[in-house]
Design a protein around this motif. Structure first.
Motif, PDB file in Angstrom:
ATOM      1  N   SER A  93      -1.199   7.552  -4.336  1.00 55.90           N
ATOM      2  CA  SER A  93      -1.719   6.533  -3.410  1.00 55.90           C
ATOM      3  C   SER A  93      -2.436   5.436  -4.196  1.00 55.90           C
ATOM      4  O   SER A  93      -3.263   5.738  -5.057  1.00 55.90           O
ATOM      5  CB  SER A  93      -2.706   7.153  -2.416  1.00 55.90           C
ATOM      6  N   SER A 129      -3.130   0.684  -3.932  1.00 53.21           N
ATOM      7  CA  SER A 129      -2.792  -0.601  -3.298  1.00 53.21           C
ATOM      8  C   SER A 129      -2.633  -1.681  -4.354  1.00 53.21           C
ATOM      9  O   SER A 129      -3.217  -1.607  -5.436  1.00 53.21           O
ATOM     10  CB  SER A 129      -3.894  -1.011  -2.309  1.00 53.21           C
ATOM     11  N   ARG A 135       0.846  -1.188   0.000  1.00 57.06           N
ATOM     12  CA  ARG A 135       0.000   0.000   0.000  1.00 57.06           C
ATOM     13  C   ARG A 135       0.888   1.246   0.000  1.00 57.06           C
ATOM     14  O   ARG A 135       1.823   1.348   0.803  1.00 57.06           O
ATOM     15  CB  ARG A 135      -0.916   0.007   1.227  1.00 57.06           C
ATOM     16  N   ASP A 159       1.741  13.112  -4.239  1.00 55.08           N
ATOM     17  CA  ASP A 159       0.597  12.537  -3.518  1.00 55.08           C
ATOM     18  C   ASP A 159       0.014  11.308  -4.217  1.00 55.08           C
ATOM     19  O   ASP A 159      -1.196  11.209  -4.454  1.00 55.08           O
ATOM     20  CB  ASP A 159      -0.501  13.586  -3.332  1.00 55.08           C
ATOM     21  N   GLY A 203       5.292  10.844   2.403  1.00 55.29           N
ATOM     22  CA  GLY A 203       4.452   9.680   2.140  1.00 55.29           C
ATOM     23  C   GLY A 203       4.903   8.436   2.878  1.00 55.29           C
ATOM     24  O   GLY A 203       5.978   8.399   3.491  1.00 55.29           O
ATOM     25  N   LYS A 204       4.051   7.399   2.817  1.00 56.62           N
ATOM     26  CA  LYS A 204       4.311   6.165   3.549  1.00 56.62           C
ATOM     27  C   LYS A 204       4.130   4.951   2.646  1.00 56.62           C
ATOM     28  O   LYS A 204       3.335   4.966   1.699  1.00 56.62           O
ATOM     29  CB  LYS A 204       3.358   6.044   4.744  1.00 56.62           C
ATOM     30  N   GLU A 252       0.876   5.379   0.217  1.00 57.03           N
ATOM     31  CA  GLU A 252       0.025   6.474   0.671  1.00 57.03           C
ATOM     32  C   GLU A 252       0.723   7.819   0.510  1.00 57.03           C
ATOM     33  O   GLU A 252       1.787   8.061   1.102  1.00 57.03           O
ATOM     34  CB  GLU A 252      -0.368   6.283   2.148  1.00 57.03           C
ATOM     35  N   ASP A 253       0.149   8.674  -0.321  1.00 57.12           N
ATOM     36  CA  ASP A 253       0.575  10.077  -0.455  1.00 57.12           C
ATOM     37  C   ASP A 253       2.076  10.226  -0.714  1.00 57.12           C
ATOM     38  O   ASP A 253       2.737  11.104  -0.150  1.00 57.12           O
ATOM     39  CB  ASP A 253       0.188  10.875   0.804  1.00 57.12           C
ATOM     40  N   GLU A 262       4.142  -0.582   8.173  1.00 49.37           N
ATOM     41  CA  GLU A 262       4.862   0.527   7.547  1.00 49.37           C
ATOM     42  C   GLU A 262       6.352   0.204   7.471  1.00 49.37           C
ATOM     43  O   GLU A 262       6.938  -0.290   8.447  1.00 49.37           O
ATOM     44  CB  GLU A 262       4.648   1.821   8.332  1.00 49.37           C
TER      45      GLU A 262
END
Length: 503
Positions: free
Chosen positions: A24, A26, A6, A22, A59-60, A8-9, A67
């Protein structure tokens, strides 16, 4: 099906460039997930972040809902994320075993390498891939397909959860592509998640379960491949519909001037090649891999030795013994491998464009006239719509389509009247292809003659005013007119006829 990855951003900024903003989406466990977008859309940057080469600005990233922070490629591999780049990362003078275990060698209790065990394990991995590879010779002596299998073996010799393929079929033959797809299906069946980057949309529909599109560094959409179409993906990629990528062909008059005439071109790879090229004509050369297409133009410009050849330009016999002499006669080559043969990757856009014409911008005391040089470069950037933050940008940081335009700019500034395009759109997205096609047709309309070699049959049919078809080092036929079909070309490319002229 649960998500394995996943994002994210995720954003990534380089000096003067926002590569990702940004993003994002999955990816589900055990699926083949396509990543599509034009050159410069951010695909490679995102994959380098996922494989630990780049760190995101913000972001992650979550792997199996945990994570992760990736600091380098080694850490990414240890976590189960590996990437196979379009340009392989093998050490050419090591053998397959040494490459597969490079950096993670198996040692005996006395500290010495356990070469016997490493060879056994390498053989076992390659056997699961149905790859019959000589383990004792340097990988530089293996075929491109065999080298790719060694790259894949490197990745799966350790536990791999996510395997990224970047343009994996760019240099493979039809049979080799089939073998690769079978291997990907095997990996998928074992639960390995595949991220698949390709400009060949037909491969995505054949192989992939879902897809994500990026455009200008931003996420556009993620959806199942079964719920979309080629036209929809193209529109996502370029932000508009492309109804006909090929510009309208010119009509070559029967009394058009002959620019080039080649007779009795022979060497160890080709025999008795002869053809003519008219002013303002795009002459396509088609044929299967190994048919001698590239060998013809390399022998023509003196890059490869010819045992015998006669070349006439504007009716005058010329003796071309090297690419430099070819350039003196107004012949330029945009090579198949732009990165190794057409560009100095660590040099700037400016230095690449002006390299062949330095004599034009050097004054009487052998000092470069910087204003004149800058004017030439800026005109090229504007005329060819080269996307770059500045002329000082290193070429290696440009997208494939813009790198190709830099190669083209080099030769246009030499005032060539014959340009040879060898695989002009390899590794280039559909939007950039359209731009290259328009540039080629514009050049032809201005009277520049073009020889185009391409493995993509629709490209040969769509762009060529006339087509030479090669088979086993000889011209099997030449096909004239707009009625040419892919079936007709393939008939002669596979040895279905010889030395015939088809209306």
């Amino acid at each position: 099906m649960e998500n394995i990855l996943r994002i994210e951003d995720i954003s990534k900024k380089f000096p003067g460039v926002i590569a990702l903003e940004d993003v994002s989406f999955s990816i589900k466990k055990g699926e083949v997930h396509a990543l599509v977008g034009e050159n410069g859309a951010g695909k490679s940057t995102l994959m380098k972040i996922l494989s630990g080469v780049h760190k995101p600005t913000t972001g992650k990233i979550y792997l199996e809902d945990e994570e992760i922070t990736l600091t380098d490629p080694k850490q990414a591999q240890n976590l189960g994320i590996s990437i196979i780049y379009q340009e392989f990362s093998l050490i050419p003078y090591l053998n397959a075993v040494e490459n597969i275990f490079l950096g993670r060698e198996i040692k005996q209790s006395n500290g010495l390498l356990d070469k016997k065990l490493m060879k056994k394990k390498a053989a076992e991995v390659l056997k699961t891939m149905n790859a019959d590879i000589n383990l004792n010779i340097p990988v530089t002596n293996l075929s491109i397909a065999e080298q790719q299998f060694v790259e894949i073996a490197k990745a799966i010799a350790i536990e791999t959860k996510v395997l990224i393929f970047d343009e994996p079929t760019a240099s493979l033959t039809g049979k080799e592509i089939e073998d690769l797809f079978k291997l990907i299906e095997k990996l998928k069946a074992k639960g390995v998640t595949i991220i698949y980057i390709s400009h060949h949309l037909e491969e995505i529909f054949q192989l992939c379960d879902s897809m994500t599109c990026l455009r200008d560094g931003s996420w556009v959409d993620t959806k199942k491949v079964s719920n979309t179409s080629k036209d929809e993906i193209v529109k996502m990629m370029v932000g508009r519909e492309i109804t006909n990528a090929y510009p309208e062909k010119s009509h070559i008059e029967s009394d058009a001037k002959t620019l080039l005439e080649v007779k009795n071109l022979n060497n160890d790879s080709i025999s008795d090649v002869q053809f003519s090229l008219y002013k303002g004509e795009i002459l396509g050369i088609a044929g299967l891999v190994g048919s001698g297409r590239t060998e013809v133009v390399r022998a023509l410009i003196g890059a490869d030795k010819a045992n015998k050849k006669e070349v006439y330009i504007h009716g005058k016999k010329v003796n071309i013994k090297s690419p430099t002499e070819a350039l003196d006669e107004g012949i330029g080559l945009i090579p198949e491998n732009r990165k190794s043969q057409g560009l100095i990757l660590d040099a700037s856009v400016k230095n690449n464009i002006t390299l062949p014409i330095l004599s034009k911008v050097i004054n009487k005391v052998n000092i470069i006239n910087r204003k004149e040089e800058e004017d030439i470069v800026n005109n090229s950037i504007n005329d060819l719509l080269i996307k770059t933050p500045s002329s000082k940008q290193e070429v290696k940081n440009l997208s494939g389509g813009n790198q190709q335009k830099v190669v083209l700019a080099k030769w246009l500034n030499t005032d060539c009247n014959l340009l040879i395009f060898d695989e002009p759109t390899r590794g280039i997205d559909i939007g950039a292809k359209e731009e290259i096609y328009k540039l080629m047709r514009t050049l032809a309309d201005k009277g520049i003659s073009i020889i185009m070699i391409s493995s993509e049959l629709p490209e040969v049919l769509g762009m060529s005013d006339r087509i030479l078809v090669m088979h086993k080092g000889k011209i099997s036929t030449q096909i004239d007119g707009d009625n040419v079909t892919s079936e007709k070309v393939m008939h002669y490319a596979t040895g279905g006829g010889s030395n015939e002229y088809v209306e």
